[in-house]
Design a protein around this motif. Structure first.
Motif, PDB file in Angstrom:
ATOM      1  N   GLY A  41      24.576 -11.155  67.236  1.00 38.26           N
ATOM      2  CA  GLY A  41      24.837  -9.776  67.606  1.00 38.26           C
ATOM      3  C   GLY A  41      25.137  -9.552  69.069  1.00 38.26           C
ATOM      4  O   GLY A  41      25.290  -8.409  69.507  1.00 38.26           O
ATOM      5  N   LYS A  42      25.219 -10.626  69.831  1.00 35.89           N
ATOM      6  CA  LYS A  42      25.483 -10.501  71.259  1.00 35.89           C
ATOM      7  C   LYS A  42      26.763 -11.222  71.636  1.00 35.89           C
ATOM      8  O   LYS A  42      27.228 -12.097  70.911  1.00 35.89           O
ATOM      9  CB  LYS A  42      24.316 -11.053  72.067  1.00 35.89           C
ATOM     10  N   GLU A  43      27.302 -10.857  72.784  1.00 34.56           N
ATOM     11  CA  GLU A  43      28.501 -11.519  73.264  1.00 34.56           C
ATOM     12  C   GLU A  43      28.159 -12.899  73.823  1.00 34.56           C
ATOM     13  O   GLU A  43      27.024 -13.156  74.237  1.00 34.56           O
ATOM     14  CB  GLU A  43      29.163 -10.671  74.353  1.00 34.56           C
ATOM     15  N   ARG A  44      29.166 -13.761  73.839  1.00 29.86           N
ATOM     16  CA  ARG A  44      28.981 -15.072  74.425  1.00 29.86           C
ATOM     17  C   ARG A  44      28.827 -14.920  75.937  1.00 29.86           C
ATOM     18  O   ARG A  44      29.626 -14.238  76.579  1.00 29.86           O
ATOM     19  CB  ARG A  44      30.177 -15.961  74.091  1.00 29.86           C
ATOM     20  N   GLU A  45      27.813 -15.554  76.484  1.00 33.96           N
ATOM     21  CA  GLU A  45      27.544 -15.406  77.906  1.00 33.96           C
ATOM     22  C   GLU A  45      27.520 -16.757  78.600  1.00 33.96           C
ATOM     23  O   GLU A  45      27.135 -17.767  78.023  1.00 33.96           O
ATOM     24  CB  GLU A  45      26.205 -14.685  78.134  1.00 33.96           C
ATOM     25  N   ASP A  88      15.966 -17.524  75.051  1.00 32.63           N
ATOM     26  CA  ASP A  88      16.980 -18.571  75.227  1.00 32.63           C
ATOM     27  C   ASP A  88      17.584 -19.004  73.888  1.00 32.63           C
ATOM     28  O   ASP A  88      18.539 -19.778  73.865  1.00 32.63           O
ATOM     29  CB  ASP A  88      16.374 -19.797  75.911  1.00 32.63           C
ATOM     30  N   SER A  89      17.021 -18.530  72.800  1.00 29.68           N
ATOM     31  CA  SER A  89      17.521 -18.906  71.480  1.00 29.68           C
ATOM     32  C   SER A  89      18.961 -18.422  71.310  1.00 29.68           C
ATOM     33  O   SER A  89      19.265 -17.251  71.540  1.00 29.68           O
ATOM     34  CB  SER A  89      16.650 -18.291  70.390  1.00 29.68           C
ATOM     35  N   ALA A  90      19.825 -19.344  70.921  1.00 30.38           N
ATOM     36  CA  ALA A  90      21.244 -19.019  70.777  1.00 30.38           C
ATOM     37  C   ALA A  90      21.975 -20.274  70.315  1.00 30.38           C
ATOM     38  O   ALA A  90      21.395 -21.368  70.289  1.00 30.38           O
ATOM     39  CB  ALA A  90      21.839 -18.547  72.103  1.00 30.38           C
ATOM     40  N   VAL A  91      23.236 -20.100  69.990  1.00 33.44           N
ATOM     41  CA  VAL A  91      24.127 -21.249  69.827  1.00 33.44           C
ATOM     42  C   VAL A  91      24.695 -21.561  71.199  1.00 33.44           C
ATOM     43  O   VAL A  91      25.219 -20.655  71.873  1.00 33.44           O
ATOM     44  CB  VAL A  91      25.250 -20.961  68.825  1.00 33.44           C
ATOM     45  N   TYR A  92      24.581 -22.798  71.605  1.00 32.42           N
ATOM     46  CA  TYR A  92      25.060 -23.224  72.913  1.00 32.42           C
ATOM     47  C   TYR A  92      26.378 -23.981  72.763  1.00 32.42           C
ATOM     48  O   TYR A  92      26.489 -24.874  71.923  1.00 32.42           O
ATOM     49  CB  TYR A  92      24.017 -24.098  73.601  1.00 32.42           C
ATOM     50  N   PHE A  93      27.327 -23.605  73.598  1.00 27.58           N
ATOM     51  CA  PHE A  93      28.658 -24.197  73.573  1.00 27.58           C
ATOM     52  C   PHE A  93      28.967 -24.847  74.917  1.00 27.58           C
ATOM     53  O   PHE A  93      28.678 -24.270  75.966  1.00 27.58           O
ATOM     54  CB  PHE A  93      29.727 -23.133  73.332  1.00 27.58           C
ATOM     55  N   CYS A  94      29.583 -26.018  74.875  1.00 22.26           N
ATOM     56  CA  CYS A  94      30.166 -26.533  76.098  1.00 22.26           C
ATOM     57  C   CYS A  94      31.647 -26.159  76.093  1.00 22.26           C
ATOM     58  O   CYS A  94      32.251 -25.971  75.025  1.00 22.26           O
ATOM     59  CB  CYS A  94      29.975 -28.035  76.235  1.00 22.26           C
TER      60      CYS A  94
END
Length: 125
Positions: A41-45, A88-94
């Protein structure tokens, strides 16, 4: 063809640590890379980036807890995450910029043209 592959995500309790890795092919990690995250529900940051000269930028929310690094010989980018919090829970992208860079502040996601599939990080309280 550029491919970025994240690994190292998982579930951890608050206060714990994780290290994410991003292995690149078709792209030299010594150029310009970063880590982003996206919670439901949040934007990628933006979380952090590392410039071509090795200088780094961090989001205020992770300063002092997260560290970005790279191993040029292994062509791998890392994100060391300590003192993890539930937020800090989220999907992390490089992600990678097409060329070399020298950002003085954390760059917008729009500079990054290559993206990995993401790895889930879940921090429980």
């Amino acid at each position: 063809q550029v491919q970025l592959a994240e690994s190292g995500g998982g579930s951890v309790q608050a206060g714990g640590s994780l290290r994410l890795s991003c292995t690149a092919s078709g792209y030299a990690v010594s150029n310009c890379m970063g880590w982003f995250r996206q919670a439901p529900g949040k934007e990628r940051e933006g979380v952090t980036n590392i410039n071509s000269d090795g200088t780094t930028n961090y989001a205020e929310s992770v300063k002092g807890r997260f560290t970005i690094s790279r191993d040029n010989a292994k062509n791998t980018l890392y994100l060391e995450m300590n003192s993890l919090k539930p937020e800090d829970s989220a999907v992390y992208f490089c992600a990678a910029v097409r060329a070399r860079c020298s950002f003085r502040t954390l760059p917008s996601r729009w500079y990054f043209v290559y993206w990995g599939q993401g790895t889930q990080v879940t921090v429980s309280s």
